[in-house]
Write a protein that holds these residues in place. Structure first.
Motif, PDB file in Angstrom:
ATOM      1  N   SER A 228       0.853  -1.320   0.072  1.00  0.00           N
ATOM      2  CA  SER A 228      -0.057   0.032  -0.057  1.00  0.00           C
ATOM      3  C   SER A 228       0.900   1.141   0.113  1.00  0.00           C
ATOM      4  N   GLY A 229       2.109   1.099   0.074  1.00  0.00           N
ATOM      5  CA  GLY A 229       3.102   2.187   0.285  1.00  0.00           C
ATOM      6  C   GLY A 229       3.071   2.997  -1.303  1.00  0.00           C
ATOM      7  N   ASP A 230       3.734   4.267  -1.207  1.00  0.00           N
ATOM      8  CA  ASP A 230       3.847   5.124  -2.049  1.00  0.00           C
ATOM      9  C   ASP A 230       4.911   4.240  -3.423  1.00  0.00           C
ATOM     10  N   HIS A 231       4.305   4.238  -4.655  1.00  0.00           N
ATOM     11  CA  HIS A 231       5.285   3.700  -5.663  1.00  0.00           C
ATOM     12  C   HIS A 231       5.740   4.724  -6.682  1.00  0.00           C
ATOM     13  N   PHE A 232       7.026   5.063  -6.565  1.00  0.00           N
ATOM     14  CA  PHE A 232       7.647   6.222  -7.276  1.00  0.00           C
ATOM     15  C   PHE A 232       8.405   5.701  -8.457  1.00  0.00           C
ATOM     16  N   PHE A 233       8.398   6.335  -9.661  1.00  0.00           N
ATOM     17  CA  PHE A 233       9.220   5.982 -10.867  1.00  0.00           C
ATOM     18  C   PHE A 233       9.806   7.406 -11.134  1.00  0.00           C
ATOM     19  N   VAL A 234      11.046   7.193 -11.776  1.00  0.00           N
ATOM     20  CA  VAL A 234      11.686   8.366 -12.092  1.00  0.00           C
ATOM     21  C   VAL A 234      12.745   8.154 -13.399  1.00  0.00           C
ATOM     22  N   ASP A 235      12.746   8.953 -14.265  1.00  0.00           N
ATOM     23  CA  ASP A 235      13.572   8.607 -15.671  1.00  0.00           C
ATOM     24  C   ASP A 235      14.135  10.024 -15.822  1.00  0.00           C
ATOM     25  N   GLY A 236      15.690   9.888 -16.349  1.00  0.00           N
ATOM     26  CA  GLY A 236      16.251  10.979 -16.552  1.00  0.00           C
ATOM     27  C   GLY A 236      16.957  11.595 -15.400  1.00  0.00           C
ATOM     28  N   GLN A 237      17.462  10.878 -14.399  1.00  0.00           N
ATOM     29  CA  GLN A 237      18.014  11.559 -13.097  1.00  0.00           C
ATOM     30  C   GLN A 237      19.330  12.292 -13.626  1.00  0.00           C
ATOM     31  N   SER A 238      20.288  11.724 -14.526  1.00  0.00           N
ATOM     32  CA  SER A 238      21.397  12.256 -15.025  1.00  0.00           C
ATOM     33  C   SER A 238      21.191  13.857 -15.386  1.00  0.00           C
ATOM     34  N   ASN A 239      19.939  14.044 -15.800  1.00  0.00           N
ATOM     35  CA  ASN A 239      19.727  15.261 -16.674  1.00  0.00           C
ATOM     36  C   ASN A 239      19.799  16.715 -15.621  1.00  0.00           C
ATOM     37  N   LEU A 240      19.481  16.538 -14.545  1.00  0.00           N
ATOM     38  CA  LEU A 240      19.649  17.397 -13.515  1.00  0.00           C
ATOM     39  C   LEU A 240      21.034  18.006 -13.604  1.00  0.00           C
ATOM     40  N   LEU A 241      22.050  17.342 -13.620  1.00  0.00           N
ATOM     41  CA  LEU A 241      23.266  17.686 -13.539  1.00  0.00           C
ATOM     42  C   LEU A 241      23.737  18.742 -14.748  1.00  0.00           C
ATOM     43  N   ASN A 242      22.876  18.607 -15.690  1.00  0.00           N
ATOM     44  CA  ASN A 242      23.372  19.575 -16.760  1.00  0.00           C
ATOM     45  C   ASN A 242      22.967  20.921 -16.386  1.00  0.00           C
ATOM     46  N   TYR A 243      22.378  21.282 -15.314  1.00  0.00           N
ATOM     47  CA  TYR A 243      22.051  22.680 -14.921  1.00  0.00           C
ATOM     48  C   TYR A 243      22.663  23.231 -13.628  1.00  0.00           C
ATOM     49  N   VAL A 244      23.635  22.328 -13.258  1.00  0.00           N
ATOM     50  CA  VAL A 244      24.456  22.730 -11.941  1.00  0.00           C
ATOM     51  C   VAL A 244      25.527  23.661 -12.463  1.00  0.00           C
ATOM     52  N   ASP A 245      25.439  24.837 -11.603  1.00  0.00           N
ATOM     53  CA  ASP A 245      26.548  25.780 -12.056  1.00  0.00           C
ATOM     54  C   ASP A 245      28.050  25.299 -11.687  1.00  0.00           C
ATOM     55  N   PHE A 254      23.314  14.942  -2.673  1.00  0.00           N
ATOM     56  CA  PHE A 254      21.711  15.180  -2.648  1.00  0.00           C
ATOM     57  C   PHE A 254      21.049  14.512  -3.783  1.00  0.00           C
ATOM     58  N   PHE A 255      21.387  14.893  -5.058  1.00  0.00           N
ATOM     59  CA  PHE A 255      20.859  14.343  -6.088  1.00  0.00           C
ATOM     60  C   PHE A 255      20.474  13.010  -6.181  1.00  0.00           C
ATOM     61  N   TYR A 256      21.652  12.194  -5.808  1.00  0.00           N
ATOM     62  CA  TYR A 256      21.790  10.762  -5.698  1.00  0.00           C
ATOM     63  C   TYR A 256      20.755  10.158  -4.645  1.00  0.00           C
ATOM     64  N   SER A 257      20.779  10.722  -3.453  1.00  0.00           N
ATOM     65  CA  SER A 257      19.819  10.441  -2.318  1.00  0.00           C
ATOM     66  C   SER A 257      18.484  10.814  -2.638  1.00  0.00           C
ATOM     67  N   LEU A 258      18.038  11.970  -3.422  1.00  0.00           N
ATOM     68  CA  LEU A 258      16.722  12.115  -3.688  1.00  0.00           C
ATOM     69  C   LEU A 258      16.095  11.216  -4.309  1.00  0.00           C
ATOM     70  N   PHE A 259      16.612  10.575  -5.124  1.00  0.00           N
ATOM     71  CA  PHE A 259      16.082   9.437  -5.944  1.00  0.00           C
ATOM     72  C   PHE A 259      16.239   8.170  -5.507  1.00  0.00           C
ATOM     73  N   GLU A 260      16.995   7.999  -4.368  1.00  0.00           N
ATOM     74  CA  GLU A 260      17.056   6.593  -4.051  1.00  0.00           C
ATOM     75  C   GLU A 260      16.160   6.414  -2.548  1.00  0.00           C
ATOM     76  N   ASN A 261      15.549   7.591  -2.027  1.00  0.00           N
ATOM     77  CA  ASN A 261      14.773   7.410  -0.939  1.00  0.00           C
ATOM     78  C   ASN A 261      13.223   8.041  -1.138  1.00  0.00           C
ATOM     79  N   ASP A 262      12.422   7.005  -0.920  1.00  0.00           N
ATOM     80  CA  ASP A 262      11.066   7.586  -1.094  1.00  0.00           C
ATOM     81  C   ASP A 262      10.631   8.563  -0.239  1.00  0.00           C
ATOM     82  N   ASN A 263      10.910   8.717   0.702  1.00  0.00           N
ATOM     83  CA  ASN A 263      10.508   9.840   1.674  1.00  0.00           C
ATOM     84  C   ASN A 263      11.026  11.380   1.089  1.00  0.00           C
TER      85      ASN A 263
END
Length: 359
Positions: A228-245, A254-263
């Motif tokens: 019954s818990g939340d089911h998350f799906f993510v695609d294109g995680q590495s695209n975020l790094l294209n916009y980091v100054d 932070f970015f890697y932990s963001l998508f590995e942790n449902d909370n």
């Protein structure tokens, strides 16, 4: 409060900055405005907009860029979503129709893949949470070495399995008998009803079988929570790094932990919040949150577009897009709006076929 002409100038600055990524000066704005305005008048209005905190100067040139407050004003008051073309709509439909889906999660996963591919940003989705999903079977298979495989099946044709280590003093056969007893009470109950029963009534039911039911309560509760818990799906995680100054170990972690942790994903999508800020609503069920509101240290250069999709009796979910602050919002909101409709249609069709087959 800004004037109508100042709002027009602000809108032109935001749109041009989104398109070029370069500061915009008064001379360039003369050619962008719908009516003729002198360069001096534009400079005066730009000075007023800068004083109001809606645009800012980032280089020595005379050009200006939108501030965070400027983006917020544009999103809340000036944005006009652009509907997708017929060709794009047909492309989205074909990207769904060319697949044979056997699970709800496969349909949701396909939606984030499509959204990420079409935008080159990071797409996130939350599967629909349906209050009507019922427990159809629960099994416990002894594996030896004090372990058991718990299998949970639901009315939406989903099957979940997890290996658990048994509490000391329990055998797999004992647990299997207790699970059969549990099934007599839980089959065809909704997942919420099943969880309540496990917590409140289960200890009394098995008190004649074992002295301390707490460990088994925890095991069964965890098995149902997985379903019954939340089911998350993510695609294109590495695209975020294209916009980091300036990528560094802190924001990469932070970015890697963001998508590995449902909370973390729940927090990002605002699932813990009772309501969204009224100013965030772009159109029904669609919101835009700027990075400074999400995480000013790491996400200050990003924005999050979230779109709720509703399946009526089958629940509701979220489709989201995380990208740079200067995303082309008008086009993207039109795209995500079209995609959520196609996602909802495919999910409703899936549920309909499932119920037809089960009937």
């Amino acid at each position: 409060m800004i004037t109508e002409r100042q709002a027009t100038i602000l809108k032109a600055i935001v749109q041009q900055y989104i398109e070029t990524g370069q500061p915009i000066g008064s001379k360039a704005l003369m050619d962008l405005l719908p009516t003729h305005v002198s360069s001096a008048t534009i400079r005066n209005d730009m000075a007023s907009l800068e004083q109001a905190g809606l645009i800012e100067k980032i280089h020595l040139s005379s050009g200006r860029v939108p501030s965070i407050q400027g983006y917020r004003y544009y999103l809340d008051n000036l944005l006009e979503p652009i509907s997708v073309s017929e060709q794009m709509s047909e492309l989205i439909q074909s990207d769904f129709s060319e697949h044979q889906f056997n699970k709800i999660d496969e349909i949701v996963a396909q939606s984030v893949k499509i959204l990420s591919n079409l935008t080159s940003y990071t797409a996130i989705a939350l599967s629909p949470e349906s209050k009507s999903v019922r427990l159809t079977d629960l099994r416990a298979l002894p594996l030896g070495a004090n372990q058991v495989l718990a299998i949970v099946m639901t009315s939406n044709a989903e099957v979940y399995s997890q290996v658990y280590r048994l509490p000391n003093g329990f055998s797999g056969d004992q647990v299997e008998k207790i699970v059969r007893l549990v099934c007599d009470h839980l089959i065809n109950k909704t997942l919420c009803e099943a969880q309540r029963w496990i917590k409140n009534e289960f200890p009394q039911v098995i008190k004649n079988y074992i002295e301390d039911p707490a460990s088994l309560v925890s095991l069964l509760s965890d098995a149902l929570e997985q379903v019954s818990g939340d089911h998350f799906f993510v695609d294109g995680q590495s695209n975020l790094l294209n916009y980091v100054d300036a990528p560094n170990s802190t924001n990469l972690k932070f970015f890697y932990s963001l998508f590995e942790n449902d909370n973390n994903l729940s927090q990002l999508l605002g699932l813990h919040e009772l309501t969204a800020d009224p100013g965030d609503t772009i159109q029904e069920g669609i919101n835009v949150r700027l990075g400074y509101d999400l995480n000013p240290q790491v996400l200050k250069n990003y924005s999050l577009i979230t779109a709720k999709y509703d399946l009526a009796d089958y629940g509701a979910g979220i489709l989201a897009l995380l990208g740079p602050t200067n995303m082309p919002y008008s086009e993207l909101i039109g795209l995500i709006s079209s995609l959520r409709q196609e996602l909802a249609k495919n999910l409703i069709n899936y549920f309909g076929e499932l119920n037809g087959n089960s009937g």
